[in-house]
Design an enzyme around this catalytic site. Sequence first.
Site: not given
Ligand code: WQD
Length: 344
Positions: A127, A152, A156
């Site tokens: 990741s 997590y 990785k």
């Molecule tokens: C993306 C953006 C949130 C939800 C994680 C892991 C990564 C992979 C993908 C496993 C951020 C914003 C989110 C919401 C929001 N996972 N957001 N409202 O954190 O970039 O990555 O998931 O492999 O390893 O780190 O993904 O989709 O959670 O968030 O505003 O209800 O969307 O703040 O900026 P992230 P995400």
Amino acid sequence: MKGKILVTGGTGFIGSHTTVELQNAGYEVVIIDNLSNSNREVLDGIEHITGIRPVFVEGDCANIDTLRQLFKENPGINGIIDFAASKAVGESVHKPILYYRNNLNILLNLLDLMPEFGVKGFVFSSSCTVYGEPDVNPITEDAPIKKATSPYGETKQVSEDIIHDVIVSGSPIKAIILRYFNPIGAHPSGEIGELPNGVPQNLVPYLTQTAIGIRKELSIFGDDYPTPDGSCIRDFINIVDLAKAHVKALERMLDDKSDSNLEYFNIGTGEGLSVLQLLHAFESATGVKVPHRIVGRREGDIVKIWADPTKANTVLGWKAEVSIADTMRSAWNWQKKLRERGIM
Ligand code: WQD
């Protein structure tokens, strides 16, 4: 058949889409999954798309006896794609032992058994979290690896180190580590897609569940970041594009296209998109308005990260192709199918 591939975590979001692309490319697929974060009906979806039902073993990859039995009962496995892992960033902060024990045991078991059963190629699901908050975007594979911000992310990083150490110790296997950015969307057929248990942690499933009325409103975690519109920036990559990268990685090893036993690739589009831009892309692509509200920042969020995919484009021969608009439409189509089937 071109070969037989073991897909761990193969009924999950990325695993199921990769199984479809492996079958499309002529591989026989064996899936092992403990169904802790997926369900058996995914196998029906895969079969509806390709006409081929993968061999399915319900089991825990963290148990080496279960894995050894699988290899004995399914001889001739040439390659492994390892998706099986606990992967909720937030949960890992509260349950570090579960995350280290599960994620590292699975990897150690696979690396231990591969030489014993003559398995040649290993693709590991890593990741972009291994980079932490990049100093420079777009980010290349030789960017510094920073201290992970969650157990997590640490699993990785440690997994990548374990694979490296096993390879340099003289193991006969080849390995390719794929560092994903943000996988989104669903298979265009609507037969498989992202189906998180409980309240979605990730942006797109929460967004589509809000659009269909399951959730009241989408919280945008902060619009006061140092970015053009104040919201975080990510590299959102279509799930089918991501799945195809795994087939390319496997073929590179099984067809001996590389003289290196260990390679790393960033799998992203190369385009940074903000959270608000993605929300607006969904609304314009589907014509569906999504009730949303700006709330406070989410702890641990990286401000901006997107890939430089040049190495994957040139060395792996892979490139992201599906547009954000088509990806948003696929996510919405999947959410509507779930409603039609009474699943949610
Ligand atoms: C993306 C953006 C949130 C939800 C994680 C892991 C990564 C992979 C993908 C496993 C951020 C914003 C989110 C919401 C929001 N996972 N957001 N409202 O954190 O970039 O990555 O998931 O492999 O390893 O780190 O993904 O989709 O959670 O968030 O505003 O209800 O969307 O703040 O900026 P992230 P995400």
